[in-house]
Design a protein around this motif. Structure first.
Motif, PDB file in Angstrom:
ATOM      1  N   HIS A 185      26.942   5.782  38.553  1.00  9.09           N
ATOM      2  CA  HIS A 185      28.163   4.977  38.435  1.00  9.09           C
ATOM      3  C   HIS A 185      28.614   4.622  39.908  1.00  9.09           C
TER       4      HIS A 185
ATOM      5  N   ASP B 164      22.244  10.429  36.846  1.00  4.91           N
ATOM      6  CA  ASP B 164      22.848  10.493  35.687  1.00  4.91           C
ATOM      7  C   ASP B 164      24.569  10.398  36.250  1.00  4.91           C
ATOM      8  N   THR B 165      24.934  11.029  37.515  1.00  2.05           N
ATOM      9  CA  THR B 165      26.306  10.955  38.054  1.00  2.05           C
ATOM     10  C   THR B 165      26.647   9.620  38.882  1.00  2.05           C
TER      11      THR B 165
ATOM     12  N   MET C 187      30.635   1.453  32.323  1.00  2.09           N
ATOM     13  CA  MET C 187      31.988   1.031  32.091  1.00  2.09           C
ATOM     14  C   MET C 187      33.095   0.882  33.198  1.00  2.09           C
TER      15      MET C 187
ATOM     16  N   TYR D 111      21.450  20.118  32.858  1.00  2.00           N
ATOM     17  CA  TYR D 111      21.752  19.323  34.050  1.00  2.00           C
ATOM     18  C   TYR D 111      20.902  19.607  35.139  1.00  2.00           C
TER      19      TYR D 111
ATOM     20  N   LYS E  63      23.529   3.871  29.928  1.00  2.00           N
ATOM     21  CA  LYS E  63      22.558   4.205  31.125  1.00  2.00           C
ATOM     22  C   LYS E  63      21.919   5.251  30.858  1.00  2.00           C
TER      23      LYS E  63
ATOM     24  N   TRP F  18      35.474  12.388  31.478  1.00  2.00           N
ATOM     25  CA  TRP F  18      35.344  11.135  31.525  1.00  2.00           C
ATOM     26  C   TRP F  18      36.015  10.301  30.398  1.00  2.00           C
TER      27      TRP F  18
ATOM     28  N   ASN G 247      32.707  16.347  38.818  1.00  2.00           N
ATOM     29  CA  ASN G 247      32.880  16.769  37.269  1.00  2.00           C
ATOM     30  C   ASN G 247      33.381  18.141  37.381  1.00  2.00           C
TER      31      ASN G 247
ATOM     32  N   TYR H 114      38.382  16.359  36.162  1.00  2.00           N
ATOM     33  CA  TYR H 114      37.326  15.265  36.358  1.00  2.00           C
ATOM     34  C   TYR H 114      38.172  14.323  37.305  1.00  2.00           C
TER      35      TYR H 114
ATOM     36  N   HIS I 213      32.950  11.657  43.317  1.00  2.00           N
ATOM     37  CA  HIS I 213      32.574  11.687  41.798  1.00  2.00           C
ATOM     38  C   HIS I 213      32.515  13.445  41.334  1.00  2.00           C
TER      39      HIS I 213
END
Ligand code: ISE
Length: 335
Positions: free
Chosen positions: A174, A170-171, A124, A162, A95, A269, A155, A232, A153
């Motif tokens: 998912h 980007d985050t 994934m 970023y 992605k 991740w 991190n 994470y 989510h």
């Protein structure tokens, strides 16, 4: 016969995938690599006895390459995916599928014209045993019709490059994708809110709370925290009409000591989704060996880019933004 795979982009994620092919996966070998950094490509290629190509296009055109993994910098993805479709070669793309809606649409048009799927997107989570069990629970009817998906989510930290928008592009992409997969639904509108900033976040608008209204009327709420430090941590819960299904903790044991209890939370991740990455490539290899693709499609990449892009607009406008999707071509059946 072993599938002969070329990898475009041998940075962190590209090398991770190469290791997985070398150490864990069967039925495929990495025989070609390329990277904008020629020295890096030489080094990685030499270590696995793969040929090095100067450009991604040359690698795709090479006769020895039967299938391609695109793990290069996001803005280059669409052009490599389009070249793979033109060459009729199966392609696994990390992605995003493309950074612009126009580029995503160009891929949809090319693949639709080709007539069969060649592209698999690197979402994934769809291969993660926990999310799959969650989907089975919903489909079994045990919790009744789903009304809300809540995702968390978190991190521990993100790199210096970023940006605030990356929390969506980007985050949260998912969570956007997994919400669509779990609810069998498409997004209709998005609103993004930010509380006061996490002081650990180098000025980033962090965390973000994103609310997505789905076409069926179900709601998706996603918390993205990208500097939370402790681990994470991926959270998820679906609230149905008569029950709730929640992602369990991932620690295999709970340790009790010193008057408390303790369970490990993944560090990153790689640790959290290692098995999912392996499963997604198993599915890809099996499909690519017969000239196709499995799991998340170019359509899923397109919806993710439109939705996260509408979220970026919602941050700037401070308002609810409608998510405008084109009609889903028949090639992309429901999840
Ligand atoms: C990264 O690109 C990923 O794909 C990870 O899964 C995600 O957790 C992280 O936030 C992203 O930056």
């Amino acid at each position: 016969m072993s599938l002969q795979v070329g990898v475009i982009g041998v940075g962190m994620i590209g090398q991770d995938h190469i290791r997985r092919f070398t150490n864990t996966l069967a039925g495929a070998s990495i025989i070609a690599v390329s990277d904008v950094d020629a020295k890096q490509a030489e080094k990685v290629g030499a270590a696995i006895n793969a040929n090095t190509y100067t450009t991604g296009e040359e690698l795709i055109a090479a006769k020895e390459v039967e299938a391609v993994i695109v793990a290069s910098w996001g803005p280059t993805h669409a052009r490599y995916v389009l070249a793979c479709i033109a060459a009729g070669k199966p392609c696994f793309c990390e992605k995003p599928l493309a950074e612009t809606v126009e580029d995503c649409e160009a891929v949809l048009d090319a693949e639709t014209k080709h007539g069969t799927r060649l592209v698999q997107l690197g979402f994934m989570r769809r291969f993660d045993a926990q999310y799959q069990a969650m989907k089975e629970t919903i489909q079994s009817g045990q919790i009744g019709a789903p009304l809300i998906f809540q995702g968390g989510h978190r991190n521990p930290s993100v790199p210096g490059y970023y940006t605030a928008n990356n929390a969506l592009t980007d985050t949260a992409v998912h969570d956007i994708d997994i919400a669509r997969y779990l609810l069998d639904d498409e997004p209709a509108a998005i609103t993004v809110k930010a509380p006061r900033k996490n002081s650990r976040g180098n000025g980033l608008a962090d965390p973000l709370l994103t609310l997505i209204e789905m076409r069926s009327g179900a709601l998706v709420a996603i918390e993205t925290s990208v500097n939370i430090g402790y681990a994470y941590d991926i959270r998820g819960e679906v609230i149905g009409e008569s029950g709730v299904v929640t992602l369990a903790e991932t620690n295999p044991v709970v340790v009790k000591t010193n008057g408390g209890f303790f369970g490990r939370v993944p560090a990153d991740w790689r640790e959290r989704f290692g098995d999912a990455f392996t499963a997604e490539f198993r599915a890809w290899i099996a499909a690519a060996q017969i000239g196709g693709a499995a799991g998340p499609s170019a359509w899923d990449g397109y919806v993710a880019t439109v939705t996260s892009g509408s979220g970026v607009k919602a941050i700037a406008s401070g308002r609810r933004e409608v998510i405008a999707l084109r009609d889903r071509p028949a090639l992309y059946s429901l999840h």
